[in-house]
Design a protein around this motif. Structure first.
Motif, short mmCIF file in Angstrom:
data_model
loop_
_atom_site.label_atom_id
_atom_site.label_comp_id
_atom_site.label_asym_id
_atom_site.label_seq_id
_atom_site.Cartn_x
_atom_site.Cartn_y
_atom_site.Cartn_z
N MET A 46 0.83 -1.20 0.00
CA MET A 46 0.00 0.00 0.00
C MET A 46 0.87 1.26 0.00
O MET A 46 1.74 1.43 0.85
CB MET A 46 -0.93 -0.02 1.20
CG MET A 46 -1.84 -1.24 1.28
SD MET A 46 -2.85 -1.49 -0.20
CE MET A 46 -4.01 -0.12 -0.07
N LYS A 47 0.59 2.12 -0.97
CA LYS A 47 1.26 3.42 -1.08
C LYS A 47 0.58 4.45 -0.20
O LYS A 47 1.21 5.30 0.43
CB LYS A 47 1.25 3.84 -2.54
CG LYS A 47 1.88 5.17 -2.84
CD LYS A 47 1.85 5.41 -4.35
CE LYS A 47 2.41 6.75 -4.73
NZ LYS A 47 2.38 6.93 -6.21
N THR A 48 -0.75 4.38 -0.18
CA THR A 48 -1.59 5.15 0.72
C THR A 48 -2.63 4.17 1.27
O THR A 48 -2.72 3.04 0.79
CB THR A 48 -2.30 6.31 0.00
OG1 THR A 48 -3.32 5.76 -0.86
CG2 THR A 48 -1.32 7.13 -0.83
N PRO A 49 -3.45 4.58 2.23
CA PRO A 49 -4.47 3.65 2.73
C PRO A 49 -5.43 3.16 1.64
O PRO A 49 -6.06 2.12 1.81
CB PRO A 49 -5.21 4.48 3.79
CG PRO A 49 -4.17 5.42 4.30
CD PRO A 49 -3.37 5.79 3.08
N ALA A 128 -3.41 5.50 8.48
CA ALA A 128 -3.80 6.80 7.92
C ALA A 128 -2.75 7.86 8.26
O ALA A 128 -2.47 8.76 7.45
CB ALA A 128 -5.16 7.22 8.45
N ARG A 129 -2.15 7.73 9.44
CA ARG A 129 -1.09 8.66 9.85
C ARG A 129 0.26 8.26 9.27
O ARG A 129 1.01 9.10 8.74
CB ARG A 129 -1.01 8.71 11.37
CG ARG A 129 -2.30 9.20 12.04
CD ARG A 129 -2.21 9.07 13.54
NE ARG A 129 -1.18 9.93 14.10
CZ ARG A 129 -0.62 9.76 15.29
NH1 ARG A 129 -1.00 8.74 16.05
NH2 ARG A 129 0.30 10.58 15.73
N VAL A 130 0.60 6.97 9.35
CA VAL A 130 1.91 6.50 8.88
C VAL A 130 2.07 6.76 7.39
O VAL A 130 3.14 7.21 6.93
CB VAL A 130 2.08 5.01 9.20
CG1 VAL A 130 3.29 4.42 8.46
CG2 VAL A 130 2.24 4.80 10.70
N LEU A 131 1.04 6.48 6.59
CA LEU A 131 1.16 6.57 5.14
C LEU A 131 0.94 7.98 4.60
O LEU A 131 0.78 8.16 3.39
CB LEU A 131 0.20 5.58 4.49
CG LEU A 131 0.58 4.10 4.70
CD1 LEU A 131 -0.42 3.17 4.05
CD2 LEU A 131 1.99 3.81 4.20
N ARG A 132 0.98 8.96 5.48
CA ARG A 132 1.11 10.32 4.99
C ARG A 132 2.52 10.53 4.43
O ARG A 132 2.75 11.46 3.64
CB ARG A 132 0.85 11.32 6.12
CG ARG A 132 -0.61 11.39 6.55
CD ARG A 132 -0.79 12.27 7.75
NE ARG A 132 -2.18 12.22 8.25
CZ ARG A 132 -2.55 12.68 9.44
NH1 ARG A 132 -1.64 13.24 10.26
NH2 ARG A 132 -3.81 12.58 9.82
N ARG A 173 4.92 -0.55 17.56
CA ARG A 173 6.28 -0.04 17.73
C ARG A 173 6.79 0.58 16.43
O ARG A 173 7.41 1.66 16.45
CB ARG A 173 7.22 -1.17 18.17
CG ARG A 173 6.93 -1.71 19.56
CD ARG A 173 7.48 -0.78 20.64
NE ARG A 173 8.92 -0.65 20.56
CZ ARG A 173 9.79 -1.52 21.08
NH1 ARG A 173 9.34 -2.61 21.71
NH2 ARG A 173 11.09 -1.32 20.98
N LYS A 174 6.56 -0.09 15.32
CA LYS A 174 7.02 0.46 14.05
C LYS A 174 6.29 1.75 13.71
O LYS A 174 6.91 2.71 13.21
CB LYS A 174 6.81 -0.58 12.94
CG LYS A 174 7.72 -1.78 13.05
CD LYS A 174 7.32 -2.90 12.12
CE LYS A 174 7.54 -2.58 10.69
NZ LYS A 174 7.26 -3.73 9.79
N ALA A 175 5.00 1.81 13.98
CA ALA A 175 4.24 3.03 13.71
C ALA A 175 4.77 4.20 14.52
O ALA A 175 4.87 5.33 14.01
CB ALA A 175 2.77 2.80 13.99
N THR A 176 5.11 3.96 15.78
CA THR A 176 5.65 5.02 16.62
C THR A 176 6.94 5.58 16.02
O THR A 176 7.12 6.81 15.93
CB THR A 176 5.93 4.50 18.03
OG1 THR A 176 4.69 4.09 18.64
CG2 THR A 176 6.58 5.56 18.90
N LEU A 177 7.83 4.70 15.57
CA LEU A 177 9.08 5.14 14.96
C LEU A 177 8.85 5.84 13.63
O LEU A 177 9.51 6.84 13.32
CB LEU A 177 10.02 3.95 14.79
CG LEU A 177 10.58 3.36 16.10
CD1 LEU A 177 11.21 1.99 15.85
CD2 LEU A 177 11.60 4.32 16.70
#
Length: 220
Positions: A46-49, A128-132, A173-177
């Protein structure tokens, strides 16, 4: 993505593609001779959601029957990896073809690793936040959490256990980083992460030689 980040991605990717082309041809020949076809693993990420793309890697696992692949790779799939497969994963040489994804604009050199659709759908607010940020070949989460994630998933002995561990212990954990990276993103930070990534292959090979663990990435 800013114009300067895109320019860095495109310029450096074209340079790396030219420099690494002879190595890629050797690896393709080795895979063809020892493992047979298919040489490449092409899978949806996925490039975006909402927007998928076809990620390209060298295949580092013997194929399974159609329709049986799902989720990330844990210890339950280690029997399908040859010594060459493990070396490719440990050195990250299997990711050289992703330079094509960067050149196409599907990915950046630096950013969150592109997720599977099933995890994006399972954690919509998180991704939604990470793939910004444009997904990347390497990134802060890849460099800081990779080894720990590898150990966690290598201990799993079934697809269900692998999926549960990934959802519970890896995704947050990955999303936080990834979000820390997004808040500090700059060309200098990208260059620092690229430089750190370039130093990792020999470390990964040494670690793999001692432990013989499997990689955490999704099945190639």
């Amino acid at each position: 993505m800013t114009a300067s980040k895109r320019a860095l991605d495109l310029g450096l990717s074209l340079l790396l593609a030219a420099v690494l082309a002879p190595l890629l041809l050797v690896l393709i020949a080795l895979l063809w001779a020892t493992e047979g076809r298919p040489i490449f693993y092409i899978a949806e990420r996925m490039k975006t959601p909402q927007q998928p793309f076809a990620l390209v890697k060298l295949r580092t696992m013997r194929p399974s029957p159609p329709g049986t692949e799902a989720g990330v790779t844990g210890g339950d799939k280690s029997a399908r990896m040859s010594r060459l497969h493990r070396l490719l994963r440990a050195s990250r040489a299997d990711e050289i073809p992703q330079l094509w994804n960067v050149i196409r604009g599907d990915m950046s050199l630096v950013g969150p690793r592109p997720p599977l659709r099933l995890y994006v759908e399972a954690f919509p607010e998180t991704y939604a936040r990470v793939l910004r940020s444009r997904p990347g070949v390497t990134g802060l989460a890849s460099l800081r959490f990779h080894a720990h994630e590898e150990r966690l998933l290598a201990a799993c002995r079934s697809p269900e256990e692998t999926d549960a561990v990934y959802r519970r212990r890896c995704v947050p954990r990955k999303a936080t980083l990834d979000l820390i990276y997004a808040s500090r993103r700059s060309l200098c930070f990208d260059l620092a992460l690229i430089g750190e990534t370039a130093r990792r292959p020999l470390q990964g090979l040494f670690r793999r030689g001692r432990r013989g663990e499997t990689d955490h990435e999704t099945t190639p």
